[in-house]
Design a protein around this motif. Structure first.
Motif, PDB file in Angstrom:
ATOM      1  N   ALA A 126       0.751  -1.275  -0.061  1.00 49.92           N
ATOM      2  CA  ALA A 126       0.064   0.109  -0.009  1.00 49.92           C
ATOM      3  C   ALA A 126       0.759   1.306   0.044  1.00 49.92           C
ATOM      4  CB  ALA A 126      -1.025  -0.047   1.142  1.00 49.92           C
ATOM      5  N   HIS A 127       0.320   2.416  -0.621  1.00 54.34           N
ATOM      6  CA  HIS A 127       0.739   3.561  -0.611  1.00 54.34           C
ATOM      7  C   HIS A 127       0.992   4.268   0.814  1.00 54.34           C
ATOM      8  CE1 HIS A 127      -2.527   6.324  -0.579  1.00 54.34           C
ATOM      9  NE2 HIS A 127      -3.041   5.400  -1.193  1.00 54.34           N
ATOM     10  N   TYR A 128       1.645   5.338   1.079  1.00 55.29           N
ATOM     11  CA  TYR A 128       1.608   6.448   2.254  1.00 55.29           C
ATOM     12  C   TYR A 128       1.992   7.636   1.588  1.00 55.29           C
ATOM     13  CZ  TYR A 128       6.726   4.882   2.558  1.00 55.29           C
ATOM     14  OH  TYR A 128       7.898   4.713   2.129  1.00 55.29           O
ATOM     15  N   GLU A 129       1.086   8.076   0.824  1.00 58.28           N
ATOM     16  CA  GLU A 129       1.637   9.374  -0.343  1.00 58.28           C
ATOM     17  C   GLU A 129       1.598  10.478   0.564  1.00 58.28           C
ATOM     18  OE1 GLU A 129       2.355   9.741  -3.795  1.00 58.28           O
ATOM     19  OE2 GLU A 129       3.040   8.011  -2.936  1.00 58.28           O
ATOM     20  N   THR A 137       8.361  12.308  -3.707  1.00 57.46           N
ATOM     21  CA  THR A 137       8.028  12.495  -5.154  1.00 57.46           C
ATOM     22  C   THR A 137       6.824  11.829  -5.213  1.00 57.46           C
ATOM     23  OG1 THR A 137      10.346  12.413  -5.354  1.00 57.46           O
ATOM     24  CG2 THR A 137       8.707  11.933  -7.237  1.00 57.46           C
ATOM     25  N   PRO A 138       5.553  12.352  -5.470  1.00 55.35           N
ATOM     26  CA  PRO A 138       4.335  11.492  -5.820  1.00 55.35           C
ATOM     27  C   PRO A 138       4.345  10.436  -6.508  1.00 55.35           C
ATOM     28  CG  PRO A 138       4.032  13.950  -6.243  1.00 55.35           C
ATOM     29  CD  PRO A 138       5.487  13.682  -6.204  1.00 55.35           C
ATOM     30  N   GLY A 139       3.884   9.381  -6.274  1.00 53.32           N
ATOM     31  CA  GLY A 139       3.492   7.943  -6.611  1.00 53.32           C
ATOM     32  C   GLY A 139       4.779   6.997  -6.559  1.00 53.32           C
ATOM     33  N   THR A 140       5.484   7.303  -5.597  1.00 53.86           N
ATOM     34  CA  THR A 140       6.715   6.361  -5.327  1.00 53.86           C
ATOM     35  C   THR A 140       6.635   5.542  -3.910  1.00 53.86           C
ATOM     36  OG1 THR A 140       7.709   8.317  -3.823  1.00 53.86           O
ATOM     37  CG2 THR A 140       8.102   8.137  -6.312  1.00 53.86           C
ATOM     38  N   THR A 141       5.665   5.991  -2.940  1.00 50.69           N
ATOM     39  CA  THR A 141       5.727   5.188  -1.799  1.00 50.69           C
ATOM     40  C   THR A 141       5.352   3.501  -1.708  1.00 50.69           C
ATOM     41  OG1 THR A 141       3.473   6.039  -1.025  1.00 50.69           O
ATOM     42  CG2 THR A 141       5.564   7.350  -0.510  1.00 50.69           C
ATOM     43  N   MET A 142       4.261   3.282  -2.735  1.00 57.05           N
ATOM     44  CA  MET A 142       3.716   1.942  -2.840  1.00 57.05           C
ATOM     45  C   MET A 142       5.078   1.216  -3.021  1.00 57.05           C
ATOM     46  SD  MET A 142       3.000  -0.684  -5.128  1.00 57.05           S
ATOM     47  CE  MET A 142       3.192   0.092  -6.690  1.00 57.05           C
ATOM     48  N   GLU A 143       5.764   1.589  -4.006  1.00 51.78           N
ATOM     49  CA  GLU A 143       6.965   0.594  -4.445  1.00 51.78           C
ATOM     50  C   GLU A 143       7.974   0.571  -3.389  1.00 51.78           C
ATOM     51  OE1 GLU A 143       8.972  -1.833  -6.896  1.00 51.78           O
ATOM     52  OE2 GLU A 143       6.930  -0.457  -7.380  1.00 51.78           O
TER      53      GLU A 143
END
Length: 307
Positions: free
Chosen positions: A55-58, A63-69
């Motif tokens: 899961a993300h923790y945006e 940088t947007p869109g990076t936390t899920m990875e």
């Protein structure tokens, strides 16, 4: 190594008809306690872990869109250190929903849908962070809601609520799930905050437990040093809260405790507090968690498997 080989080290046998299927949905690199919850689920023979979804923790993203990875990489790191090779890991949604009806696609979303569809009974989803993946699965295929029980670790204390972190990650996803057809067992913030440990306890009970124990301890103490803020009242500087372990605890504790009540699912207001919703569906809300039972169960399993 297979997970069953690790579980053999516990010398525990559970009745076949007590075993329940679980999907772990985790923002594993957000802080330092999801890793403990992942291991608690994996080391519990009663829990058939079907897979783990990142899961993300945006809200914390540089940088947007990076936390899920980053969560996905952390799950794989934990599994590697735990020597478990046969639990599948799936990438989830990268960004929060833009409305309660949005359908985001991701391998983890499709995995949830597929597992719900083929299950004979209900499956549990241990939601330990943003609700984006779960909401996207239900929004995509609403009929799977009747096959899912969501273990929601999040939301503020009743009756008023507050801007709790997991809700903050994706308020519209929480609104979608509360309005949808899936059964919900909620452990709100004041209850999950009770799973408090000292760093000394973690050093004595977790750190000596092989590579995984050393990592669990070292990454938590590093996070504590780097991220401590006196105004954040959950932390004292010499403690931590293993709040996400509640999603294992509610499946391991007996049901005669009377430690939960039924509540109409609240509406989530713009400030993330609750509004009463007399027409909302009934959800299970936990009033307490047995801290001794939960933490001792985790420590004992970790010691049996890796010390």
């Amino acid at each position: 190594m297979k997970r069953t080989e690790i579980l053999e080290r516990l010398h525990i046998r559970v009745p076949e008809n007590s075993i329940v299927p679980v999907i772990i949905d985790t923002d594993a690199k957000n802080e330092a306690d999801d890793q403990y919850a992942i291991m608690h689920h994996l080391l519990s023979p009663k829990l058939k872990v079907l897979g783990i979804v990142a899961a993300h923790y945006e809200s914390k993203a540089a940088t947007p869109g990076t936390t899920m990875e980053k969560s996905c990489e952390e799950v794989l790191r934990v599994l590697g250190l735990a020597e478990i090779e046969d639990v599948p890991v799936y990438r989830g949604c990268k960004l929060p929903l833009q409305s309660i009806h949005e359908k985001q696609d991701a391998p983890g979303v499709q995995f949830m849908i597929e597992e719900a569809r083929k299950a004979d009974g209900k499956i549990f989803i241990a939601a330990q962070g943003a609700m984006t993946n779960v909401a996207s699965a239900i929004n995509t295929e609403p009929d799977i809601a009747e096959k899912i029980i969501i273990l929601w670790n999040g939301g503020g204390p009743y009756p008023k609520g507050r801007a709790e972190f997991n809700v903050m990650q994706d308020p519209d996803a929480v609104r979608a799930v509360l309005a949808g057809g899936a059964e919900i067992w909620q452990t709100p913030q004041d209850v999950y905050a009770s799973l408090e440990v000292s760093l000394a306890e973690l050093s004595r009970r977790v750190r000596p437990c092989g590579k995984i124990g050393a990592y669990l301890y070292e990454q938590l103490t590093a996070e504590n040093l780097a991220a401590f803020r006196p105004e954040f009242l959950l932390r004292s500087g010499e403690n931590w809260t293993l709040g996400d372990n509640t999603t294992a605890a509610v499946l391991l504790m007996n049901v005669f405790r009377g430690n939960w009540h039924m509540e109409h699912a609240p509406l989530i207001k713009e400030d993330l507090t609750y509004a009463e919703n007399p027409n909302g569906k009934m959800i299970r809300v936990y009033d307490s968690i047995d801290v001794r039972f939960t933490l001792e169960d985790f420590f004992s399993k970790l010691e049996l498997a890796y010390k």
